[in-house]
Design a protein around this motif. Sequence first.
Motif, PDB file in Angstrom:
ATOM      1  N   GLY A  59       0.831  -1.198   0.000  1.00 26.91           N
ATOM      2  CA  GLY A  59       0.000   0.000   0.000  1.00 26.91           C
ATOM      3  C   GLY A  59       0.861   1.241   0.000  1.00 26.91           C
ATOM      4  O   GLY A  59       1.902   1.284   0.640  1.00 26.91           O
ATOM      5  N   THR A  60       0.450   2.253  -0.751  1.00 27.73           N
ATOM      6  CA  THR A  60       1.119   3.552  -0.717  1.00 27.73           C
ATOM      7  C   THR A  60       0.115   4.579  -0.243  1.00 27.73           C
ATOM      8  O   THR A  60      -1.012   4.620  -0.726  1.00 27.73           O
ATOM      9  N   VAL A  61       0.520   5.388   0.716  1.00 28.23           N
ATOM     10  CA  VAL A  61      -0.367   6.385   1.302  1.00 28.23           C
ATOM     11  C   VAL A  61       0.337   7.737   1.283  1.00 28.23           C
ATOM     12  O   VAL A  61       1.493   7.844   1.691  1.00 28.23           O
ATOM     13  N   THR A  62      -0.370   8.744   0.803  1.00 29.54           N
ATOM     14  CA  THR A  62       0.113  10.117   0.827  1.00 29.54           C
ATOM     15  C   THR A  62      -0.878  10.926   1.645  1.00 29.54           C
ATOM     16  O   THR A  62      -1.819  11.510   1.099  1.00 29.54           O
ATOM     17  N   PRO A  63      -0.702  10.959   2.967  1.00 26.07           N
ATOM     18  CA  PRO A  63      -1.684  11.641   3.817  1.00 26.07           C
ATOM     19  C   PRO A  63      -1.600  13.157   3.689  1.00 26.07           C
ATOM     20  O   PRO A  63      -0.544  13.711   3.414  1.00 26.07           O
ATOM     21  N   ASP A  64      -2.755  13.786   3.899  1.00 24.62           N
ATOM     22  CA  ASP A  64      -2.821  15.244   3.926  1.00 24.62           C
ATOM     23  C   ASP A  64      -2.764  15.778   5.348  1.00 24.62           C
ATOM     24  O   ASP A  64      -2.326  16.881   5.585  1.00 24.62           O
ATOM     25  N   SER A  65      -3.271  14.979   6.295  1.00 23.96           N
ATOM     26  CA  SER A  65      -3.290  15.390   7.690  1.00 23.96           C
ATOM     27  C   SER A  65      -3.205  14.146   8.559  1.00 23.96           C
ATOM     28  O   SER A  65      -3.194  13.017   8.067  1.00 23.96           O
ATOM     29  N   ASN A  85       4.246   8.496   2.167  1.00 24.85           N
ATOM     30  CA  ASN A  85       4.881   9.666   1.570  1.00 24.85           C
ATOM     31  C   ASN A  85       4.364  10.900   2.296  1.00 24.85           C
ATOM     32  O   ASN A  85       3.215  11.298   2.112  1.00 24.85           O
ATOM     33  N   LEU A  86       5.205  11.520   3.104  1.00 25.44           N
ATOM     34  CA  LEU A  86       4.796  12.653   3.932  1.00 25.44           C
ATOM     35  C   LEU A  86       5.203  14.000   3.345  1.00 25.44           C
ATOM     36  O   LEU A  86       5.154  15.013   4.040  1.00 25.44           O
ATOM     37  N   THR A  87       5.579  14.036   2.080  1.00 24.55           N
ATOM     38  CA  THR A  87       6.082  15.274   1.492  1.00 24.55           C
ATOM     39  C   THR A  87       5.006  16.347   1.359  1.00 24.55           C
ATOM     40  O   THR A  87       5.329  17.527   1.290  1.00 24.55           O
ATOM     41  N   ALA A  88       3.737  15.977   1.330  1.00 28.32           N
ATOM     42  CA  ALA A  88       2.656  16.960   1.175  1.00 28.32           C
ATOM     43  C   ALA A  88       2.142  17.483   2.513  1.00 28.32           C
ATOM     44  O   ALA A  88       1.243  18.314   2.534  1.00 28.32           O
ATOM     45  N   GLU A  90       2.393  19.175   6.519  1.00 29.88           N
ATOM     46  CA  GLU A  90       3.105  20.127   7.362  1.00 29.88           C
ATOM     47  C   GLU A  90       4.067  19.344   8.268  1.00 29.88           C
ATOM     48  O   GLU A  90       3.764  18.216   8.665  1.00 29.88           O
ATOM     49  N   PRO A  91       5.208  19.911   8.612  1.00 30.83           N
ATOM     50  CA  PRO A  91       6.184  19.183   9.432  1.00 30.83           C
ATOM     51  C   PRO A  91       5.642  18.690  10.769  1.00 30.83           C
ATOM     52  O   PRO A  91       5.969  17.586  11.208  1.00 30.83           O
ATOM     53  N   ALA A  92       4.799  19.468  11.425  1.00 29.69           N
ATOM     54  CA  ALA A  92       4.273  19.047  12.729  1.00 29.69           C
ATOM     55  C   ALA A  92       3.357  17.831  12.585  1.00 29.69           C
ATOM     56  O   ALA A  92       3.452  16.876  13.366  1.00 29.69           O
ATOM     57  N   ASP A  93       2.495  17.852  11.573  1.00 30.40           N
ATOM     58  CA  ASP A  93       1.623  16.704  11.340  1.00 30.40           C
ATOM     59  C   ASP A  93       2.407  15.497  10.857  1.00 30.40           C
ATOM     60  O   ASP A  93       2.095  14.360  11.208  1.00 30.40           O
ATOM     61  N   ALA A  94       3.428  15.738  10.046  1.00 26.78           N
ATOM     62  CA  ALA A  94       4.263  14.628   9.566  1.00 26.78           C
ATOM     63  C   ALA A  94       4.950  13.932  10.738  1.00 26.78           C
ATOM     64  O   ALA A  94       5.046  12.702  10.774  1.00 26.78           O
ATOM     65  N   LYS A  95       5.393  14.709  11.713  1.00 28.85           N
ATOM     66  CA  LYS A  95       6.029  14.114  12.891  1.00 28.85           C
ATOM     67  C   LYS A  95       5.028  13.263  13.665  1.00 28.85           C
ATOM     68  O   LYS A  95       5.367  12.183  14.137  1.00 28.85           O
ATOM     69  N   ARG A  96       3.799  13.713  13.780  1.00 30.91           N
ATOM     70  CA  ARG A  96       2.768  12.932  14.468  1.00 30.91           C
ATOM     71  C   ARG A  96       2.505  11.621  13.745  1.00 30.91           C
ATOM     72  O   ARG A  96       2.330  10.576  14.370  1.00 30.91           O
ATOM     73  N   THR A 117      13.798  11.168   2.026  1.00 29.31           N
ATOM     74  CA  THR A 117      13.376  12.262   2.883  1.00 29.31           C
ATOM     75  C   THR A 117      11.850  12.290   2.944  1.00 29.31           C
ATOM     76  O   THR A 117      11.189  12.397   1.915  1.00 29.31           O
ATOM     77  N   ARG A 118      11.319  12.102   4.159  1.00 28.26           N
ATOM     78  CA  ARG A 118       9.881  12.128   4.445  1.00 28.26           C
ATOM     79  C   ARG A 118       9.110  11.014   3.744  1.00 28.26           C
ATOM     80  O   ARG A 118       7.930  11.146   3.471  1.00 28.26           O
ATOM     81  N   VAL A 119       9.782   9.905   3.437  1.00 25.59           N
ATOM     82  CA  VAL A 119       9.144   8.711   2.877  1.00 25.59           C
ATOM     83  C   VAL A 119       9.587   7.522   3.714  1.00 25.59           C
ATOM     84  O   VAL A 119      10.785   7.306   3.907  1.00 25.59           O
TER      85      VAL A 119
END
Length: 146
Positions: A59-65, A85-88, A90-96, A117-119
Amino acid sequence: MGSVRKASAWLGLVDDNDDERYYDDDNYAEGQDSGDAWVTDPRVKVASETAEETGRRIGTVTPDSFRDARGIGELFRDGVPVIINLTAMEPADAKRVVDFAAGLTFGLRGTIERVATRVFLLTPANTEIVSGEAPGRQTGGFFNQS
């Protein structure tokens, strides 16, 4: 059919021939269980049913939030390796999301690995990650001209 839906159909953005079945409550009265109806999130991609039968799904997931973390957890809980894939985000949400994924993999005895980076790649306990490096590759080989 709503006016926005009619306008979208007139512009050719959606099919207007069978869209009523998705919005009518009468379909559920005809014997369809509401548990059978589900919507696929376009940000989540999973391999076909043939791949599912042979156990070769990723599965590939590109979350927005952070709200999209549930989809990641459901895929991983089903034994599907997940690429996040967390490139889309915000850094704070990506960390969560990374914290959630780390707890998820720890709780289900899987692994989490940073791919880029962020994947990130989440793999269940029964999955082996094979490195792309050739075995026994020497660092000071023929092509090293330094």
